[in-house]
Design an enzyme around this catalytic site. Sequence first.
Site, PDB file in Angstrom:
ATOM      1  N   ASN A 138    -113.586 -30.919  83.930  1.00 14.93           N
ATOM      2  CA  ASN A 138    -115.033 -30.937  84.139  1.00 14.93           C
ATOM      3  C   ASN A 138    -115.355 -31.797  85.354  1.00 14.93           C
ATOM      4  OD1 ASN A 138    -115.501 -33.778  83.227  1.00 14.93           O
ATOM      5  ND2 ASN A 138    -114.599 -32.936  81.365  1.00 14.93           N
ATOM      6  N   LYS A 217     -95.453 -20.389  85.070  1.00 18.55           N
ATOM      7  CA  LYS A 217     -96.761 -20.036  85.627  1.00 18.55           C
ATOM      8  C   LYS A 217     -97.186 -18.647  85.122  1.00 18.55           C
ATOM      9  CE  LYS A 217     -98.922 -19.302  90.062  1.00 18.55           C
ATOM     10  NZ  LYS A 217     -98.642 -18.774  91.379  1.00 18.55           N
ATOM     11  N   PHE A 251    -121.235 -41.818  74.880  1.00 17.56           N
ATOM     12  CA  PHE A 251    -122.056 -41.204  75.924  1.00 17.56           C
ATOM     13  C   PHE A 251    -122.443 -39.800  75.506  1.00 17.56           C
ATOM     14  CE2 PHE A 251    -122.250 -43.461  80.073  1.00 17.56           C
ATOM     15  CZ  PHE A 251    -121.756 -44.670  79.629  1.00 17.56           C
ATOM     16  N   LYS A 265    -125.615 -37.426  68.034  1.00 20.79           N
ATOM     17  CA  LYS A 265    -124.253 -37.918  68.275  1.00 20.79           C
ATOM     18  C   LYS A 265    -124.092 -39.346  67.743  1.00 20.79           C
ATOM     19  CE  LYS A 265    -123.424 -34.659  71.882  1.00 20.79           C
ATOM     20  NZ  LYS A 265    -123.322 -34.293  73.278  1.00 20.79           N
TER      21      LYS A 265
HETATM   22  N1  CTP Z   1    -115.815 -37.451  72.987  1.00 23.94           N
HETATM   23  C1  CTP Z   1    -114.566 -37.808  72.542  1.00 23.94           C
HETATM   24  N2  CTP Z   1    -113.632 -36.865  72.253  1.00 23.94           N
HETATM   25  C2  CTP Z   1    -113.919 -35.548  72.424  1.00 23.94           C
HETATM   26  C3  CTP Z   1    -115.191 -35.164  72.879  1.00 23.94           C
HETATM   27  C4  CTP Z   1    -116.121 -36.149  73.165  1.00 23.94           C
HETATM   28  O1  CTP Z   1    -114.304 -39.006  72.397  1.00 23.94           O
HETATM   29  N3  CTP Z   1    -112.997 -34.651  72.145  1.00 23.94           N
HETATM   30  C5  CTP Z   1    -116.814 -38.506  73.260  1.00 23.94           C
HETATM   31  C6  CTP Z   1    -117.176 -38.672  74.735  1.00 23.94           C
HETATM   32  O2  CTP Z   1    -116.326 -39.628  75.348  1.00 23.94           O
HETATM   33  C7  CTP Z   1    -118.612 -39.162  74.664  1.00 23.94           C
HETATM   34  C8  CTP Z   1    -119.148 -38.526  73.387  1.00 23.94           C
HETATM   35  O3  CTP Z   1    -117.988 -38.151  72.610  1.00 23.94           O
HETATM   36  O4  CTP Z   1    -118.682 -40.567  74.498  1.00 23.94           O
HETATM   37  C9  CTP Z   1    -120.020 -37.343  73.557  1.00 23.94           C
HETATM   38  O5  CTP Z   1    -119.352 -36.368  74.292  1.00 23.94           O
HETATM   39  P1  CTP Z   1    -120.031 -34.943  74.512  1.00 23.94           P
HETATM   40  O6  CTP Z   1    -119.063 -34.080  75.253  1.00 23.94           O
HETATM   41  O7  CTP Z   1    -121.408 -35.136  75.087  1.00 23.94           O
HETATM   42  O8  CTP Z   1    -120.236 -34.485  73.008  1.00 23.94           O
HETATM   43  P2  CTP Z   1    -119.541 -33.476  72.070  1.00 23.94           P
HETATM   44  O9  CTP Z   1    -119.159 -34.209  70.834  1.00 23.94           O
HETATM   45  O10 CTP Z   1    -118.461 -32.748  72.789  1.00 23.94           O
HETATM   46  O11 CTP Z   1    -120.764 -32.522  71.665  1.00 23.94           O
HETATM   47  P3  CTP Z   1    -121.372 -31.208  72.339  1.00 23.94           P
HETATM   48  O12 CTP Z   1    -120.228 -30.450  72.931  1.00 23.94           O
HETATM   49  O13 CTP Z   1    -122.027 -30.562  71.164  1.00 23.94           O
HETATM   50  O14 CTP Z   1    -122.381 -31.674  73.340  1.00 23.94           O
END
Ligand code: CTP
Length: 333
Positions: A138, A217, A251, A265
């Site tokens: 990402n 690959k 976050f 969250k």
């Molecule tokens: N996070 C994590 N492990 C994951 C996904 C997310 O620790 N596999 C943590 C991120 O570091 C961040 C928080 O969860 O602090 C929120 O991440 P986000 O990607 O916004 O949330 P998701 O739980 O993935 O929810 P959604 O995809 O529904 O937005």
Amino acid sequence: MEHIAVAQDNDVLVVAPATANLLASFAHGLADDFLTTLYLAFTGPVVLAPAMNTAMWQHPATQANLETLRRRGHRIIEPEDGFLACGTIGPGRLAEPERIASAVMAELRRRSDLEGETVLVTAGPTQEALDPVRYISNRSSGKMGYALAEAAAARGAKVILVSGPVHVQAPRGVAVIPVRTAREMRTAVFENLERATVVVKAAAVADFHLTEIPAQKVKKTAARLTLELDPTPDILAELGRKKGDRLLIGFAAETENLEREARRKLETKNCDMIVGNLVSDTSGFDADDNEVLLVLRTGESIAVPRASKRAIADRILDESLKLRLALHSAHER
Ligand code: CTP
């Protein structure tokens, strides 16, 4: 030697007004007079209140110097709009003394308020391999997490930074543990969790990955390629289940419904604070500035206006310390 003695005897270096020439000298480390040599010898917080003609303020050279100084962690008190001594009207007027004084007070409070704490920060994206040469990832740059690590270290904390692949320089005095995948990040986090009193989960962890990565690959043979992905471990949710006494800050990067999603969250992952930010072209991923909404376990929400990620990092740490006090006193009652 006078500049060394003054550097050692003082807590904050404040330059008000700071001229364009002074900003350039500080940015480039020129040391040809008392103030610029003092600056190089000084290791504490630096507060700069620029004042100059509008065109000089807006000049790309001045703005580039300011950026360098901000990155170095110095506090820049933006000049105000108004009538300038040169007769023009625009930004460039020295900030009001109250603003300068309150910035100095904030720096003094922050100087060592994290001494004795161990702050575990995760930053950057994760990369999930599709084959030996490709991956999904990402747009996270790691800048927010690195700013947090730098701010916590400057405030006296021991900092462990678990970082996905980024192009940001490691802050001074911070131990960096490089990782690539969500699984590696999970392992590094839990290996270092025992010592941590505060955990800040700023990393943008990939939500899905390939469990079985092809050894060779993938070739362009079919007209369409379908990927079947499995969820990665949710590190923050697991930290929430094993939280103990430590302060847990997550976050949420969203494109809509920021407050609602951040609060969801906070609750589902059992955090003390969620730092929510709306991702747009100018804020969030890869930008140097940010604008965030802090959603707290106490039910309160705090909107933090646009500022450099380093200044936002300090504000997150300020609010975390206040939150911990509030949670402790609520617990005792
Ligand atoms: N996070 C994590 N492990 C994951 C996904 C997310 O620790 N596999 C943590 C991120 O570091 C961040 C928080 O969860 O602090 C929120 O991440 P986000 O990607 O916004 O949330 P998701 O739980 O993935 O929810 P959604 O995809 O529904 O937005």
